[in-house]
Write a protein that holds these residues in place. Structure first.
Motif, short mmCIF file in Angstrom:
data_model
loop_
_atom_site.label_atom_id
_atom_site.label_comp_id
_atom_site.label_asym_id
_atom_site.label_seq_id
_atom_site.Cartn_x
_atom_site.Cartn_y
_atom_site.Cartn_z
N MET A 1 19.36 16.49 18.46
CA MET A 1 19.62 15.74 19.83
C MET A 1 19.95 14.52 19.63
O MET A 1 21.06 14.10 20.40
N PHE A 2 19.57 13.71 18.64
CA PHE A 2 20.37 12.50 18.18
C PHE A 2 21.72 12.44 17.56
O PHE A 2 22.50 11.36 17.59
N THR A 3 22.09 13.66 17.18
CA THR A 3 23.49 13.93 16.43
C THR A 3 24.53 14.70 17.51
O THR A 3 25.55 14.89 17.13
N SER A 4 23.88 14.78 18.79
CA SER A 4 24.82 15.63 19.69
C SER A 4 25.99 15.01 20.19
O SER A 4 25.77 13.51 19.93
N VAL A 5 26.95 15.44 20.41
CA VAL A 5 28.44 14.73 20.52
C VAL A 5 28.09 13.62 21.95
O VAL A 5 28.60 12.56 21.75
N SER A 6 27.42 14.32 22.82
CA SER A 6 27.14 13.40 24.09
C SER A 6 26.49 12.33 23.72
O SER A 6 26.83 11.01 24.22
N PHE A 7 25.23 12.17 23.05
CA PHE A 7 24.45 11.18 22.47
C PHE A 7 25.35 10.16 21.92
O PHE A 7 25.30 9.03 21.91
N VAL A 8 26.13 10.67 20.67
CA VAL A 8 26.77 9.83 19.73
C VAL A 8 27.75 9.14 20.59
O VAL A 8 28.32 7.92 20.32
N ALA A 9 28.65 9.73 21.59
CA ALA A 9 29.49 9.24 22.67
C ALA A 9 29.00 8.01 23.25
O ALA A 9 29.64 7.04 23.41
N MET A 10 27.87 8.41 23.87
CA MET A 10 27.42 7.30 24.84
C MET A 10 27.17 6.08 23.91
O MET A 10 27.14 5.06 24.50
N ASN A 11 26.45 6.13 22.59
CA ASN A 11 26.28 5.35 21.88
C ASN A 11 27.46 4.48 21.45
O ASN A 11 27.49 3.10 21.50
N SER A 12 28.57 4.96 21.17
CA SER A 12 29.98 4.47 20.85
C SER A 12 30.27 3.59 22.07
O SER A 12 30.77 2.69 22.03
N ALA A 13 30.34 4.36 23.18
CA ALA A 13 30.61 3.71 24.41
C ALA A 13 29.83 2.27 24.78
O ALA A 13 30.27 1.22 24.91
N LEU A 14 28.50 2.58 24.56
CA LEU A 14 27.63 1.13 24.57
C LEU A 14 28.20 0.01 23.56
O LEU A 14 28.35 -1.24 23.91
N ASP A 15 28.48 0.45 22.63
CA ASP A 15 29.01 -0.45 21.33
C ASP A 15 30.13 -0.94 21.75
O ASP A 15 30.54 -2.33 21.78
N GLY A 16 31.15 -0.21 22.26
CA GLY A 16 32.35 -0.74 22.83
C GLY A 16 32.28 -1.75 24.00
O GLY A 16 33.04 -2.61 24.08
N GLY A 101 18.01 8.53 30.06
CA GLY A 101 17.76 9.95 30.68
C GLY A 101 17.51 10.64 29.57
O GLY A 101 16.64 11.46 29.53
N THR A 102 18.42 10.87 28.50
CA THR A 102 18.07 11.62 27.30
C THR A 102 16.49 11.18 26.57
O THR A 102 15.85 11.84 26.29
N PHE A 103 16.19 9.90 26.53
CA PHE A 103 14.87 9.72 26.01
C PHE A 103 13.80 10.11 26.97
O PHE A 103 12.54 10.59 26.52
N SER A 104 14.19 10.06 28.18
CA SER A 104 13.13 10.28 29.11
C SER A 104 12.82 11.94 29.01
O SER A 104 11.76 12.41 29.06
N ARG A 105 13.69 12.68 28.81
CA ARG A 105 13.46 14.17 28.71
C ARG A 105 12.71 14.24 27.22
O ARG A 105 11.91 15.25 27.20
N LEU A 106 12.95 13.61 26.41
CA LEU A 106 12.40 13.78 25.13
C LEU A 106 10.87 13.44 25.31
O LEU A 106 10.24 13.93 24.73
#
Length: 113
Positions: A1-16, A101-106
């Motif tokens: 889950m934490f290595t999915s493309v969408s999760f990694v992309a959202m974290n990259s977006a937050l960093d940017g 939302g990802t963490f809520s589902r988890l």
């Protein structure tokens, strides 16, 4: 889950977006500094390409603005910085809600188990 493309992309977006907020703050702080050139953060195009390639991980880049300068050599425009700050803040909120939302589902899945 934490290595999915969408999760990694959202974290990259937050960093940017976080970096963009810091650069905007630096630009505004130096609005009257002679010779100061505004910084600009770009990561959206490389993020789009990374998502297409299946990785989602990018590093944002800071470049100096090539916009025209005033007589003192400074090119910070308060209107531009203000609009960019509002836009960045809204994008950051949206990305944060997506990650939440990802963490809520988890959490829901862990309670159900």
């Amino acid at each position: 889950m934490f290595t999915s493309v969408s999760f990694v992309a959202m974290n990259s977006a937050l960093d940017g977006l976080a970096l963009r907020q810091r650069v905007i703050a630096d630009n505004v702080a130096n609005i009257n500094t002679p010779g100061f050139l505004a910084g600009r953060v770009s990561f959206e195009d490389s993020l789009r390409a990374a998502v297409s390639d299946g990785s989602g991980a990018v590093s944002p880049r800071v470049a100096r603005s090539l916009e025209p300068t005033r007589t003192n050599g400074n090119n910070v425009n308060l209107d531009t910085e203000t609009l960019s700050n509002v836009d960045t803040g809204l994008r950051y909120q949206l990305a944060t809600q997506a990650v939440d939302g990802t963490f809520s589902r988890l959490r829901t899945a862990m309670r159900s188990a």
